[in-house]
Write an enzyme that holds these catalytic residues in place. Sequence first.
Site, PDB file in Angstrom:
ATOM      1  N   ARG A 206       2.882   6.743  -0.497  1.00  0.00           N
ATOM      2  CA  ARG A 206       3.470   7.488   0.613  1.00  0.00           C
ATOM      3  C   ARG A 206       3.569   6.570   1.830  1.00  0.00           C
ATOM      4  NH1 ARG A 206       0.745  12.115   0.657  1.00  0.00           N
ATOM      5  NH2 ARG A 206       1.520  12.771   2.706  1.00  0.00           N
ATOM      6  N   GLU A 207       4.396   6.970   2.802  1.00  0.00           N
ATOM      7  CA  GLU A 207       4.404   6.311   4.114  1.00  0.00           C
ATOM      8  C   GLU A 207       3.385   7.051   4.979  1.00  0.00           C
ATOM      9  OE1 GLU A 207       5.814   3.655   4.120  1.00  0.00           O
ATOM     10  OE2 GLU A 207       7.547   3.769   2.794  1.00  0.00           O
TER      11      GLU A 207
ATOM     12  N   PHE B  57       0.806  -1.221   0.000  1.00  0.00           N
ATOM     13  CA  PHE B  57       0.000   0.000   0.000  1.00  0.00           C
ATOM     14  C   PHE B  57       0.839   1.270   0.000  1.00  0.00           C
ATOM     15  CE2 PHE B  57      -3.419  -2.839   1.783  1.00  0.00           C
ATOM     16  CZ  PHE B  57      -4.237  -2.758   0.668  1.00  0.00           C
ATOM     17  N   HIS B  58       2.081   1.198   0.498  1.00  0.00           N
ATOM     18  CA  HIS B  58       2.881   2.422   0.498  1.00  0.00           C
ATOM     19  C   HIS B  58       3.303   2.829  -0.915  1.00  0.00           C
ATOM     20  CE1 HIS B  58       7.311   0.781   0.666  1.00  0.00           C
ATOM     21  NE2 HIS B  58       6.568   0.046  -0.120  1.00  0.00           N
ATOM     22  N   CYS B  59       3.136   1.929  -1.873  1.00  0.00           N
ATOM     23  CA  CYS B  59       3.430   2.251  -3.283  1.00  0.00           C
ATOM     24  C   CYS B  59       2.231   2.886  -3.990  1.00  0.00           C
ATOM     25  CB  CYS B  59       3.823   0.987  -4.047  1.00  0.00           C
ATOM     26  SG  CYS B  59       5.289   0.151  -3.425  1.00  0.00           S
TER      27      CYS B  59
END
Length: 377
Positions: free
Chosen positions: A335-336, A279-281
């Site tokens: 995002r993180e 999901f961070h991508c």
Amino acid sequence: MKKLATKKFRVKLFNKLMSIASALQNIPAQITPPPFRLMQIGSLFWQSRALYVATKLELADVLGDTEKSTQEIATVLQLHEDHLYRLMRMLGSMGIFDETAPRVFKNSKTSAFLRQDNPKNVRAMILMHNSPEMTKPWMESLEESIRDGGVPFAKVYGVDVFGYMDQHKNFDLLFSQAMDTVENLTGNLFLEDFNWGQFDHIIDVGGSKGSKALSILKSHPNLKAIVFDRPQIIEAAKTHWQGKIAADILARIDFQGGNMFESLPAASDNALFVFAAIFHCLSDEECTAVLSNLKTVIGNTQSSVLIADAVAEEIHINPTIAAFDMQMLIGTTGRERTPSEWKQLLENSGFEIVEIMDVRTFAKFIIAKPFQSGLHA
């Protein structure tokens, strides 16, 4: 639901040690005069480029377990001896390679992890992150993207990182090899920090060749797994483990290719969907599309979701997490996310966070389940 966390003392000790290491790492920043500190940061790319070239030239492989003069190395690789010496001298000053006599080097404990015969090597990760494909967006389009909010990688190549991989097989292979070495950076101890045995089936979405799933199956003989990834990754995975993993373990794993934005494998009644560094991508909109598919396949089953990803601090972010976040900015729309951002993302998609677990790696385990009908406005 039974307790999911295991090895709690070891996890607490790990986090304590990481906090101490982070504090020690920050000491130079605190005692170095600001102008010199800025100069250090401004020239860090010198070090990364030197490491990249040494890795690409396979210097650690040529050294092997021996000591060699730069003249010997230059002869083997047909290099300019004096330039080679100056490169290795710089890397030696950083602890990469060990200069045992004037112009004579051997591998150090650090450079040993650049050797291709070392199963724990991180060579592909160094080559991928410092490749022309990954460095050009940093150099050419970051400033413009900070102004207009675009994706630097897409500005250079017309597509994001994953679109580019679909079009360029060599880079796709390098990226896959780099992802296969992630466990060499983090180790697999964190897998012991979770009660996998509570579930009947794990579905590892974006699980590459399945090394993580296989590690889990080895310790849980009653568990089965599905590894789901892009078709080209899965085709390679189907034959990768033949002769390397016991047949009874391979019999409990199924490799399925597909597109998570279109559909996901069906859920059994007590399955665990695992999304590790996925999901961070993705942008919030892309995450919502995947989570919508996930909610559909979970349906009325009792399946759960495990998201293994970084959780950024609301303020005073950890430097490592901040660096990962910038890498996401460079190549993707991801995002993180902070705890509040994770909560909002999941709730907007019909999921609630059950628990955020510390484990022995930089990521955390976010456990989520769909909201039960009628219990969430």
